[in-house]
Design a protein around this motif. Structure first.
Motif, PDB file in Angstrom:
ATOM      1  N   HIS A 142       0.853  -1.199   0.000  1.00 35.90           N
ATOM      2  CA  HIS A 142       0.000   0.000   0.000  1.00 35.90           C
ATOM      3  C   HIS A 142       0.881   1.239   0.000  1.00 35.90           C
ATOM      4  O   HIS A 142       1.933   1.254   0.646  1.00 35.90           O
ATOM      5  CB  HIS A 142      -0.912   0.009   1.235  1.00 35.90           C
ATOM      6  CG  HIS A 142      -1.809  -1.177   1.291  1.00 35.90           C
ATOM      7  ND1 HIS A 142      -2.930  -1.300   0.514  1.00 35.90           N
ATOM      8  CD2 HIS A 142      -1.716  -2.331   2.016  1.00 35.90           C
ATOM      9  CE1 HIS A 142      -3.500  -2.464   0.761  1.00 35.90           C
ATOM     10  NE2 HIS A 142      -2.775  -3.101   1.672  1.00 35.90           N
ATOM     11  N   ASP A 143       0.380   2.234  -0.687  1.00 34.00           N
ATOM     12  CA  ASP A 143       1.160   3.451  -0.823  1.00 34.00           C
ATOM     13  C   ASP A 143       0.955   4.364   0.389  1.00 34.00           C
ATOM     14  O   ASP A 143       0.460   5.492   0.272  1.00 34.00           O
ATOM     15  CB  ASP A 143       0.741   4.156  -2.124  1.00 34.00           C
ATOM     16  CG  ASP A 143       1.717   5.267  -2.481  1.00 34.00           C
ATOM     17  OD1 ASP A 143       2.837   5.258  -1.929  1.00 34.00           O
ATOM     18  OD2 ASP A 143       1.350   6.146  -3.287  1.00 34.00           O
ATOM     19  N   ILE A 144       1.301   3.844   1.524  1.00 32.13           N
ATOM     20  CA  ILE A 144       1.223   4.627   2.769  1.00 32.13           C
ATOM     21  C   ILE A 144       2.499   4.356   3.578  1.00 32.13           C
ATOM     22  O   ILE A 144       3.122   3.311   3.402  1.00 32.13           O
ATOM     23  CB  ILE A 144      -0.042   4.266   3.621  1.00 32.13           C
ATOM     24  CG1 ILE A 144      -0.138   2.740   3.818  1.00 32.13           C
ATOM     25  CG2 ILE A 144      -1.306   4.805   3.000  1.00 32.13           C
ATOM     26  CD1 ILE A 144      -1.232   2.307   4.765  1.00 32.13           C
ATOM     27  N   PRO A 145       2.886   5.292   4.460  1.00 28.67           N
ATOM     28  CA  PRO A 145       4.135   5.066   5.214  1.00 28.67           C
ATOM     29  C   PRO A 145       4.070   3.778   6.062  1.00 28.67           C
ATOM     30  O   PRO A 145       3.071   3.546   6.739  1.00 28.67           O
ATOM     31  CB  PRO A 145       4.229   6.303   6.120  1.00 28.67           C
ATOM     32  CG  PRO A 145       3.336   7.307   5.505  1.00 28.67           C
ATOM     33  CD  PRO A 145       2.251   6.572   4.806  1.00 28.67           C
ATOM     34  N   TRP A 146       5.135   2.970   5.977  1.00 26.97           N
ATOM     35  CA  TRP A 146       5.160   1.701   6.721  1.00 26.97           C
ATOM     36  C   TRP A 146       5.035   1.930   8.221  1.00 26.97           C
ATOM     37  O   TRP A 146       4.496   1.100   8.953  1.00 26.97           O
ATOM     38  CB  TRP A 146       6.437   0.916   6.406  1.00 26.97           C
ATOM     39  CG  TRP A 146       7.714   1.699   6.670  1.00 26.97           C
ATOM     40  CD1 TRP A 146       8.401   2.427   5.772  1.00 26.97           C
ATOM     41  CD2 TRP A 146       8.408   1.817   7.913  1.00 26.97           C
ATOM     42  NE1 TRP A 146       9.499   3.013   6.352  1.00 26.97           N
ATOM     43  CE2 TRP A 146       9.521   2.643   7.681  1.00 26.97           C
ATOM     44  CE3 TRP A 146       8.207   1.301   9.197  1.00 26.97           C
ATOM     45  CZ2 TRP A 146      10.430   2.994   8.690  1.00 26.97           C
ATOM     46  CZ3 TRP A 146       9.105   1.647  10.204  1.00 26.97           C
ATOM     47  CH2 TRP A 146      10.198   2.488   9.938  1.00 26.97           C
ATOM     48  N   ALA A 147       5.556   3.086   8.685  1.00 23.04           N
ATOM     49  CA  ALA A 147       5.559   3.352  10.131  1.00 23.04           C
ATOM     50  C   ALA A 147       4.144   3.399  10.690  1.00 23.04           C
ATOM     51  O   ALA A 147       3.920   3.047  11.862  1.00 23.04           O
ATOM     52  CB  ALA A 147       6.280   4.662  10.410  1.00 23.04           C
ATOM     53  N   LEU A 148       3.202   3.805   9.847  1.00 28.77           N
ATOM     54  CA  LEU A 148       1.818   3.891  10.337  1.00 28.77           C
ATOM     55  C   LEU A 148       1.277   2.496  10.699  1.00 28.77           C
ATOM     56  O   LEU A 148       0.559   2.343  11.690  1.00 28.77           O
ATOM     57  CB  LEU A 148       0.918   4.545   9.282  1.00 28.77           C
ATOM     58  CG  LEU A 148       1.114   6.049   9.082  1.00 28.77           C
ATOM     59  CD1 LEU A 148       0.182   6.577   7.998  1.00 28.77           C
ATOM     60  CD2 LEU A 148       0.871   6.802  10.386  1.00 28.77           C
ATOM     61  N   SER A 149       1.635   1.514   9.885  1.00 29.90           N
ATOM     62  CA  SER A 149       1.185   0.147  10.182  1.00 29.90           C
ATOM     63  C   SER A 149       1.803  -0.357  11.489  1.00 29.90           C
ATOM     64  O   SER A 149       1.135  -0.999  12.296  1.00 29.90           O
ATOM     65  CB  SER A 149       1.571  -0.804   9.046  1.00 29.90           C
ATOM     66  OG  SER A 149       0.721  -0.578   7.951  1.00 29.90           O
TER      67      SER A 149
END
Lengths: 291, 308
Positions: free
Chosen positions: A258-265
């Motif tokens: 997903h095109d979102i920052p990995w840190a958020l997961s």
């Protein structure tokens, strides 16, 4: 004349702490889980992918013996043994699904049964602290999940080295063992908190089992609905599965799904663990009597 | 010599509800009865001294060692909770050995301890039955067995005689007395005075979260004697019985109840009164249907004591 009347004196020695006071809880939990109907079958099914992936490593290493299976003489991508191969094993949907199913079997009753039978007071009147109790229960989940995560991961690396009879693989991917260990720990710790947290919210083991499975599926459905409507990748954060896939892709150095920052997961996963720990702290205590 | 259990300014609240308030006391070896009506704070006190709940104020020391976060100390304590706490699907044997494993005994030791405890509470013939099939008395005895199985120095029993038949009751009382002979410390809570009286002379009276009195049971006995006692008797000839009662100076008042077969008698000497009853019934051929004591409960005694 009683001994007391003769003069009662205290023992002034020191109490020796046992090294792993939580171990009897873990051992008992493992024993009870193994005894459950269909668990062995389920566990075998959960181990099947690891056997297939292991076979894949063997085939990839003995490619000259399996040329007849390959078109145009080129090794297909799925048989290239690299971090992507490991990521494919660890984050495939079947494995995550089987982890949840195993959690349903081994985790649902861990705390809910103790709450149902009022037995926390029996634990806490013995040389067991809350921490030991939690560790004992969590270790039951960790034990089974390591069989599907850490153990196959390490065996894959070991077998690759054995089949190749050299250390080229490790020198090409020196961080891979660390990736395997860290992802296995992440998944196991997350599901340990997930299982124990849900097990502590209700006294009915069946209801907890439904919760464990339902929340996992529901979070994914929720992601599907919102993503379908708004076409926004950030809704992947609502899904347990997608967050684990995202974290897995990052830890194995692969393209993020997903095109979102990995840190958020990682934040979502950590947040869930913190929430679980807080609820457990509140729930795991002896019966209080208020009349 | 330090007392076995030392409690200082112990207080515990449950939100706005006061569980225990400013309790300071010392308990020595032997049997100590913790007496109080339901909701007095007995279970809270016992849970505090077994470290299961933490006090809001105050401290507890056992054998001179602080209880707080001192989990190894619990090897010396055996606790029998008031509420049922069993895994119904397990057998008595599995339940007991499972709990003994928490003490890290070796397997032969676990078997020895479990067998001994089951022998003591006389549950050996039923050890392989699942707990679900146990009677109330058997469950209660199993609860006592799990408390004594690891041979603790301090035994804490929260209402251990609840729901037991007279035979089982006698067995448990005998067991508790045996423990006393071994120089151990036993705290038994109850809201029934005769239960405590059968085990010990040493009592602590607890009421509304406070220690009301502490000491010899004769103290409360005397107070009870001073407290006029009401007995209700349903018999074949209440008027005749009433005429016989009023001849005695320890009978203060006699009332007839509606229905014409019952009378309420007020006496200031319970023992003399109950000593007289059988002879009156036999000599005057009066048939007795029922004898009850409407105020023969601890709450009534406490209400009376507080009133004083």
């Amino acid at each position: 004349m009683t001994i007391k009347e003769k003069g009662y004196s205290h023992w002034d020695g020191e109490f020796l702490d046992k090294k792993f006071p939580w171990w009897p809880i873990t051992r008992y939990g493992i024993k009870l889980t193994i005894r459950k109907k269909f668990f062995k079958l389920l566990f075998f099914m959960a181990l099947t992918p690891s056997v297939l992936f292991l076979a894949g490593i063997y085939v990839a290493e003995r490619m000259e013996d399996f040329q007849f299976m390959i078109r145009e003489g080129e090794v297909p991508d799925f048989l290239k043994i690299n971090p992507a191969y490991f990521k494919a094993y660890f984050t495939n949907e079947y494995i995550l699904f089987m982890i949840v199913m195993i959690l349903v079997f081994c985790g649902a009753g861990l705390i809910s049964d103790d709450l149902k039978y009022n037995s926390l007071q029996l634990y806490f009147s013995r040389p067991i602290s809350k921490k030991d109790y939690f560790l004992g229960k969590a270790s039951v989940i960790v034990f089974f999940l390591f069989f599907i995560t850490l153990l196959p991961g390490l065996v894959f690396i070991l077998m690759k080295l054995l089949f190749a009879a050299n250390f080229e693989f490790l020198s090409a991917y020196p961080l891979l063992p660390l990736s395997v260990i860290s992802y296995s720990l992440l998944v196991t710790v997350f599901f340990a908190f997930y299982g124990l947290f849900l097990s502590s919210v209700n006294k009915n083991r069946r209801y907890v089992a439904i919760l464990i499975f339902g929340l996992y599926v529901f979070s994914d459905i929720l992601y599907g609905i919102f993503h379908g409507i708004f076409r926004n990748e950030f809704f992947a954060l609502l899904s347990i599965k997608e967050n684990l896939k995202q974290a897995g892709a990052f830890l194995f150095g692969q393209k993020l799904p997903h095109d979102i920052p990995w840190a958020l997961s990682f934040l979502v996963i950590a947040g869930f663990c913190v929430l679980g720990a807080l609820v457990l702290k509140k729930k795991i205590r002896s019966v209080e009597v208020v009349k | 010599m330090t007392p076995v259990i030392q409690v200082q300014n112990l207080s515990r609240w449950y939100g706005n509800v006061l569980g225990l308030s400013d309790v300071t006391l010392e308990i020595d070896a032997g049997i100590t009865g913790l007496l109080g009506p339901n909701g007095a704070g007995k279970s809270t006190f016992l849970k505090l001294i077994t470290g299961q709940i933490k006090p809001n104020i105050g401290s507890v020391a056992i054998s001179g060692q602080k209880v707080k976060n001192n989990y190894s100390l619990f090897r010396t304590i055996g606790f029998c909770p008031e509420q049922d706490a069993y895994y119904d699907e397990l057998t008595g044997w599995q339940f007991l050995t499972g709990l003994l494993r928490l003490y890290h005994f070796s397997e032969p030791e676990i078997v020895r301890h479990a067998q001994k405890a089951l022998d003591i509470v006389e549950l050996t013939p039923d050890k392989d039955r699942i707990i679900k099939s146990y009677s109330r008395g058997m469950r209660q005895r199993l609860k006592v067995a799990q408390a004594i199985a690891h041979e603790p120095e301090i035994l804490i029993l929260d209402e251990p005689l609840n729901g037991l038949d007279p035979l089982s009751r006698r067995k448990i009382i005998r067991l508790i007395k045996t423990y006393k002979q071994e120089g151990k410390t036993i705290i038994v809570s109850s809201h029934v005075l005769p239960e405590i009286e059968a085990m010990t002379q040493k009592i602590i009276l607890i009421h509304q979260g406070k220690i009301f009195a502490e000491g010899d049971i004769h103290y409360i006995r005397d107070l009870i004697e001073k407290h006029p006692h009401i007995v209700s008797i349903r018999c074949s000839d209440p008027r005749k019985l009433a005429s016989l009662f009023i001849a005695h100076d320890f009978v203060l008042k006699v009332n007839f109840l509606a229905g014409n077969d019952s009378l309420l008698v007020e006496t200031n000497n319970r023992d003399k009164f109950f000593g007289l009853l059988p002879s009156l019934f036999v000599e005057h051929n009066i048939e007795v249907f029922e004898i009850t004591s409407p105020d023969d409960n601890l709450q009534a005694v406490f209400d009376y004591l507080i009133g004083q």
